[in-house]
Design a protein around this motif. Structure first.
Motif, short mmCIF file in Angstrom:
data_model
loop_
_atom_site.label_atom_id
_atom_site.label_comp_id
_atom_site.label_asym_id
_atom_site.label_seq_id
_atom_site.Cartn_x
_atom_site.Cartn_y
_atom_site.Cartn_z
N PRO A 91 0.74 -1.20 -0.03
CA PRO A 91 -0.06 0.03 0.16
C PRO A 91 0.64 1.37 0.16
N HIS A 92 1.98 1.35 0.72
CA HIS A 92 2.56 2.58 0.59
C HIS A 92 3.41 2.77 -0.63
N ARG A 94 2.12 1.72 -3.45
CA ARG A 94 1.07 1.94 -4.41
C ARG A 94 0.60 3.65 -4.23
N ALA A 95 0.56 3.99 -3.01
CA ALA A 95 0.22 5.54 -2.63
C ALA A 95 1.19 6.37 -3.38
N ARG A 98 0.68 6.18 -6.98
CA ARG A 98 -0.37 7.28 -7.44
C ARG A 98 -0.22 8.57 -7.04
N ILE B 61 6.26 7.14 7.30
CA ILE B 61 6.04 7.50 6.10
C ILE B 61 4.90 8.29 5.65
N ILE B 63 1.94 10.03 3.27
CA ILE B 63 1.03 9.84 2.14
C ILE B 63 0.43 11.06 2.00
N VAL B 68 -5.74 9.62 -2.54
CA VAL B 68 -4.63 8.78 -2.52
C VAL B 68 -4.59 8.19 -1.10
N ILE B 69 -4.66 9.13 -0.05
CA ILE B 69 -4.75 8.70 1.26
C ILE B 69 -5.73 7.75 1.50
N GLU B 71 -7.51 5.76 -0.22
CA GLU B 71 -7.25 4.47 -0.95
C GLU B 71 -6.19 3.94 0.03
N TYR B 72 -5.38 4.48 0.15
CA TYR B 72 -4.16 4.05 1.39
C TYR B 72 -4.69 3.25 2.58
N GLU B 75 -6.66 0.28 1.95
CA GLU B 75 -5.86 -0.98 1.50
C GLU B 75 -5.20 -1.49 2.61
N THR B 76 -4.75 -0.43 3.56
CA THR B 76 -3.96 -0.78 4.72
C THR B 76 -4.79 -1.38 5.89
#
Lengths: 220, 219
Positions: A91-92, A94-95, A98, B61, B63, B68-69, B71-72, B75-76
């Protein structure tokens, strides 16, 4: 893949449509190509993209998908068993992909228009903006062959169509992108070794002449 | 223990959707409110390109960019409250409309509310046309994401959240029940979702804060 109908509606010079061509070629998906005349848009286009009336549109089994980055992710997810994936599984990462694809998508085209359509002052601003964007993105390649690692990823596919326009920007703006961003140009040349990219990118001289003609047309 | 930080402002609609998502997913996080006139070195470190909020920092890290955040986050923390559908076509539709919302609907809506006189009249037509499109999306669905709320509802949540407060402050009836019956029903349902209802600032606080801004500008 039996009974799959895939249509790409595009205009030959569109860097956004070029992304979709590359993606379809990378996955080896057979598709029908329809060239849209952007100066005389068809009712078909407004039917499949009523909101924006723009290219590219991917029509998959009669379902239209609009907006190029959206289409790239759709292709990646729908034909996920066809290597290579455009996005990593983490996911990291992917982000990150994107984020950079979105950055290029939102900023590069608009900045570049200033170079070939603006007055002298706007040209300089455009040139500086384009170089700023390219240098920032260039920093993300690292020592990988592609942004996506060993294969083309979302960022590669999003950015590489603009390589066809480097000649136009350099000629109008009187500068060398290779001098300013050698890592990026080296990356672009590696991309061109890929059949999917070589087949899909429009000829840079053809683009330049098109932009000249377009400028004349818009000046009327 | 996972470390999650969110760089925020109380007023940003882009921040709020992240707050909601984290709450829906039961993610514990630390919120850092930024003064945009005096951005912290941390924010600039984590978002050097855009220097904006929201920024989600997960285990050091960063984002950036709210969609985008989202979707992150989906997914996480994928074991609770899925936000995006599984089907690629449904996902593509939600992403398309979320982008349309952010690039067209939100700017025209807030622009309309903030403008005066002739400018306001002109942007009214654009705003109404955009809202009609969103109204149509709800014609056969309870929520923008379908039978239950999801990504697209969070993406348009700013509309539900700000509709009444801005109406109270400006006197402009933005979402009227006759023109936008679906949107009005959706708005009320959305605001009743516990995670949304319990998030700060709530409706009354928003009204008070907008009122404060208005008064400080001498209106």
């Amino acid at each position: 893949m039996v009974n799959e109908e895939v249509i790409l509606v595009n205009f030959w010079s569109s860097p956004f449509g070029c992304r979709v061509k590359i993606a379809l070629e990378e996955k080896g998906i057979p598709y029908q190509y329809i060239e849209e005349d952007l100066f005389n848009k068809s009712s078909f286009l407004s039917a499949i993209n009523p909101i924006h009336n723009k290219v590219p549109v991917l029509v998959h089994n009669q379902n239209p998908i609009c907006e190029s980055l959206n289409i790239l992710e759709y292709i990646d997810e729908t034909w996920k068993d066809l290597a290579p994936p455009f996005l990593p599984s983490d996911p990291h990462q992917r982000a990150q992909a994107r984020f950079w694809a979105d950055f290029v998508d939102k900023e590069l085209y608009e900045a570049s228009k200033k170079i070939y359509r603006g007055n002298e002052e706007e040209q300089l601003i455009g040139k500086n903006e384009v170089l700023r964007i390219l240098k920032l993105v260039e920093g993300e390649i690292g020592d990988k062959p592609f942004f996506g690692g060993d294969n083309l990823g979302l960022v590669d596919i999003t950015l590489i169509p603009f390589y066809s326009r480097f000649y136009t920007w350099e000629t109008f703006g009187n500068f060398s992108i290779e001098e300013e961003c050698p890592t990026l140009v080296a990356w672009a040349k590696r991309c061109l070794q890929k059949e999917s990219v070589a087949k899909s990118l429009p000829d840079p001289i053809k683009i330049y002449n098109f932009i000249l003609d377009l400028n004349k047309y818009l000046a009327k | 223990m996972e470390k999650v930080k969110l760089f925020a402002t109380w007023s940003s609609p882009f921040v709020k959707r992240i707050v909601w998502a984290l709450k829906l997913k039961n993610v514990e996080y630390e919120i850092i409110y930024e003064d945009l006139a005096n951005k912290s070195p941390e924010l600039l470190k984590y978002n050097p390109i855009h220097k904006k909020v929201p920024v989600l920092v997960h285990n050091e890290i960063a984002i950036c960019e709210s969609l985008v955040i989202l979707e992150y986050i989906d997914e996480t923390w994928n074991d609770v409250c899925p936000l995006l559908p599984k089907d690629p076509l449904d996902k593509a539709k939600e992403r398309f409309w979320a982008k349309f919302g952010d690039e067209q609907v939100l700017p025209s809506f807030f622009g309309y509310v903030m403008k005066q006189g002739k400018d306001q009249e002109e942007s009214k037509e654009t705003t109404l046309a955009h809202l009609k499109r969103v109204e149509q999306l709800l014609s056969e669905k309870k929520f923008l994401s379908g039978e239950s709320f999801g990504f697209l509802d969070l993406a348009f949540g700013w509309l539900a959240e700000n509709s009444r407060p801005l109406e109270v402050i400006t006197g402009l009836k933005l979402l009227d029940e006759d023109s936008f019956p679906n949107l009005c029903t959706w708005k009320d349902k959305f605001l009743e979702i516990p995670a949304i209802k319990e998030s700060w600032p709530d409706q009354e606080t928003l009204i008070a804060k907008y009122q404060e801004i208005r008064e400080s500008k001498g209106k």
